[in-house]
Design an enzyme around this catalytic site. Structure first.
Site, short mmCIF file in Angstrom:
data_model
loop_
_atom_site.label_atom_id
_atom_site.label_comp_id
_atom_site.label_asym_id
_atom_site.label_seq_id
_atom_site.Cartn_x
_atom_site.Cartn_y
_atom_site.Cartn_z
N LYS A 147 0.85 -1.20 0.00
CA LYS A 147 0.00 0.00 0.00
C LYS A 147 0.87 1.24 0.00
O LYS A 147 0.66 2.16 -0.79
CB LYS A 147 -0.88 0.00 1.25
N ASN A 148 1.88 1.27 0.89
CA ASN A 148 2.64 2.51 1.06
C ASN A 148 3.70 2.74 -0.02
O ASN A 148 4.41 3.73 0.02
CB ASN A 148 3.25 2.55 2.46
N CYS A 173 -4.91 11.98 12.67
CA CYS A 173 -5.76 10.81 12.89
C CYS A 173 -5.45 10.29 14.30
O CYS A 173 -4.71 10.88 15.04
CB CYS A 173 -5.53 9.76 11.82
N ARG A 198 0.27 14.35 13.37
CA ARG A 198 0.81 14.11 12.02
C ARG A 198 0.94 15.42 11.22
O ARG A 198 0.30 15.61 10.19
CB ARG A 198 -0.04 13.08 11.29
N ASP A 247 4.33 0.35 12.15
CA ASP A 247 3.10 -0.21 11.58
C ASP A 247 2.85 -1.65 11.98
O ASP A 247 1.80 -2.20 11.68
CB ASP A 247 3.12 -0.12 10.04
N ARG A 262 -8.99 -0.46 4.14
CA ARG A 262 -8.07 0.54 3.60
C ARG A 262 -6.70 -0.07 3.34
O ARG A 262 -6.01 0.32 2.42
CB ARG A 262 -7.91 1.71 4.59
C1 EPZ Z 1 4.14 6.81 6.48
O1 EPZ Z 1 3.39 7.86 7.07
C2 EPZ Z 1 3.20 5.63 6.34
N1 EPZ Z 1 2.09 5.99 5.45
C3 EPZ Z 1 2.67 5.23 7.72
O2 EPZ Z 1 1.86 4.06 7.54
C4 EPZ Z 1 3.86 4.88 8.62
O3 EPZ Z 1 3.39 4.60 9.91
C5 EPZ Z 1 4.85 6.05 8.67
O4 EPZ Z 1 5.24 6.42 7.33
C6 EPZ Z 1 6.10 5.72 9.47
O5 EPZ Z 1 6.73 4.62 8.92
C7 EPZ Z 1 2.30 5.99 4.11
O6 EPZ Z 1 3.38 5.72 3.63
C8 EPZ Z 1 1.11 6.33 3.25
P1 EPZ Z 1 6.32 10.08 8.74
P2 EPZ Z 1 4.04 9.36 7.17
O7 EPZ Z 1 6.24 11.35 7.98
O8 EPZ Z 1 4.76 9.67 5.92
C9 EPZ Z 1 6.34 13.22 12.27
C10 EPZ Z 1 -0.11 2.74 7.70
O9 EPZ Z 1 -0.74 2.21 8.64
N2 EPZ Z 1 6.30 14.23 11.19
O10 EPZ Z 1 7.54 9.23 8.62
O11 EPZ Z 1 2.95 10.27 7.60
C11 EPZ Z 1 5.01 12.46 12.35
O12 EPZ Z 1 4.09 13.20 13.15
C12 EPZ Z 1 0.44 4.16 7.87
O13 EPZ Z 1 0.09 2.19 6.58
C13 EPZ Z 1 6.44 15.58 11.52
O14 EPZ Z 1 6.58 15.93 12.70
O15 EPZ Z 1 5.07 9.15 8.37
C14 EPZ Z 1 5.42 11.17 13.00
O16 EPZ Z 1 5.50 11.33 14.40
C15 EPZ Z 1 0.19 4.70 9.26
N3 EPZ Z 1 6.38 16.51 10.53
C16 EPZ Z 1 6.83 10.93 12.44
O17 EPZ Z 1 7.28 12.20 11.94
C17 EPZ Z 1 6.23 16.16 9.22
O18 EPZ Z 1 6.21 17.07 8.35
C18 EPZ Z 1 6.86 9.92 11.31
O19 EPZ Z 1 6.01 10.40 10.28
C19 EPZ Z 1 6.08 14.79 8.90
C20 EPZ Z 1 6.13 13.84 9.89
#
Ligand code: EPZ
Length: 413
Positions: A19-20, A112, A117, A297, A389
């Site tokens: 998915k990702n 969410c 996020r 995840d 999803r």
């Molecule tokens: C991706 O989300 C995945 N989603 C998530 O999978 C996964 O949990 C996550 O990466 C971590 O591996 C997709 O790829 C579609 P991040 P993403 O930006 O990109 C903080 C699932 O169940 N952050 O690496 O949103 C954020 O709040 C989903 O398939 C900021 O502070 O993850 C978090 O604490 C859930 N500012 C941490 O970084 C930003 O601008 C990691 O977020 C961006 C992120």
């Protein structure tokens, strides 16, 4: 979804496309006017949502089984609110639209249940590349001609890295992303962008991308390591013996090492991971981290597994501030868990009992499915749309492993 649990699972399941990895690949189609063919696409709600987004932006989709062909020209720089608010990954269209049109208007993705996020790393990164970005009334307005530069990420954010790679693919000067995410899904996007004609190189602390005129190509999406890990844990938590085929075992090293530490038998044969549960299994300590660390995840699913381990366990959730929605539901099934800041403290119990529970997000739902498979009696999981999803044909794959599972449509009067 209703599960009558308490019996060991056995059998073989095939892993679907990730998915990702497919969600950013669909957005990459906005960078070109030529056809983009994507193979191994899973049949998921989130894929439908992402396709609706690129269609709303002017692309045409044709689908043949698990192969998509995306054609046509992106003709709008404004992403529709109802799509972006439904799924965070649609925010990835900001960079491509800005790079192509010199402006973009994309609503902020909703937070969410697993945390606020924010997208500050996405916006700061694009500003470093020359964009003027402002947010008003929940919509991000970006404009300007993007140029090359060095962007340092204070945290190796998956989405921010993908956002910068997508924008960098059409900037004819080098963009260096320092401290990037290195998840397999990010590397799969980089592979796609190079096939489209971007020049990408990797060093120990950065990814450098130089864009230019891109062309259409064909791309086969990597298998979903989180789906694979979820089915391995279904075998482990029920004391069974399962084979997960079509995986990339090297993407799951952290999980496989932890499972062996619990006493579970793991054998890898090519792209098939064979798991033989050991009953009882021991509790362990684990913390989630960016790849190649233990994936956040799989944290909810691993929480369910450790709820039935012998002895104590601790899971530190270091990626999201509040990814604990599954804990309350597991307590209702008889688990003994307490939360202390970012730590999930687990006291193993002999067994869980079936209950009526609610899934709050994709992976919390998966955790409840695993608990239901192991629990005595029936577990009714509400919030099936979360599971849809992220898990293709989940009841079919579970039934293939011998689970007693069925779906009841709630006749909401
Ligand atoms: C991706 O989300 C995945 N989603 C998530 O999978 C996964 O949990 C996550 O990466 C971590 O591996 C997709 O790829 C579609 P991040 P993403 O930006 O990109 C903080 C699932 O169940 N952050 O690496 O949103 C954020 O709040 C989903 O398939 C900021 O502070 O993850 C978090 O604490 C859930 N500012 C941490 O970084 C930003 O601008 C990691 O977020 C961006 C992120």
């Amino acid at each position: 979804m209703v599960i009558r649990g308490g019996r060991p699972l056995s059998g073989r399941v095939e892993v679907s496309g990730a998915k990702n990895a497919v969600l950013p690949a669909i957005v990459a189609s906005l960078l070109i006017d030529e056809p983009l063919t994507i193979g191994n696409v899973p049949d998921l709600r989130d894929v439908e949502t992402q396709l609706a987004l690129v269609e709303a932006l002017g692309k045409a989709i044709s689908r043949d089984g698990d192969t998509l062909v995306i054609t046509g020209e992106a003709s709008r720089a404004e992403a529709p609110e109802e799509v972006v608010s439904r799924m965070r990954a649609s925010f990835l269209c900001l960079g491509p639209l800005l790079a192509r049109f010199g402006e973009a208007h994309v609503p902020l993705p909703g937070g969410c249940v697993i945390g606020a996020r924010p997208v500050d790393l996405h916006l700061e990164g694009l500003r470093r590349l020359g964009a003027e970005v402002e947010v008003c009334e929940g919509v991000v307005h970006a404009r300007g001609r993007l140029h090359g530069g060095e962007v340092w990420l204070r945290y190796p954010s998956v989405g921010a890295t993908e956002q910068l790679l997508l924008a960098g693919a059409v900037i004819p000067e080098p963009v260096e992303v320092v401290n990037p995410a290195r998840e397999p899904e990010v590397m799969d996007l980089a592979r796609l962008l190079s096939a489209m004609g971007a020049e990408i190189s990797f060093s120990e602390d950065r990814i450098t991308i130089q864009g230019g005129k891109l062309r259409g190509t064909g791309h086969h999406v990597i298998p979903d390591r989180i789906e694979a890990g979820t089915y391995l844990l279904a075998g482990a938590i029920t004391g069974g013996e399962v084979e997960v085929a079509g995986a990339r075992p090297e993407h799951l090293t952290a999980l496989l090492v932890k499972l062996e530490e619990c006493g579970v038998g793991i054998a890898v044969e090519g792209r098939t991971i064979c798991l033989k549960a050991r009953v009882p299994w021991s509790g362990v300590e684990v913390e989630t981290a960016p790849y190649p660390g233990f994936p956040t995840d799989l944290q909810p699913q691993f929480t369910s597994f450790l709820a039935l381990a012998r002895g104590r366990s601790v899971i530190w959730e270091r990626v999201f501030e509040s990814r604990f929605g599954h804990v309350g539901e597991l307590l209702r099934m008889g688990a003994r868990i307490t939360l202390q800041g970012q730590a999930i403290l687990i006291e193993g119990v002999e067994g869980l009992r079936g209950a009526e529970v609610v899934a709050t997000d994709i992976r919390a739902g998966a955790a409840l499915v695993l608990a239901g498979l192991a629990a005595h009696g029936e577990t009714r999981i509400n919030g099936l749309d979360h599971l849809r999803r992220g898990y293709e044909n989940i009841e079919g794959k579970l039934a293939q492993l011998g689970a007693e599972v069925w779906v009841e449509e709630l006749n909401v009067t």
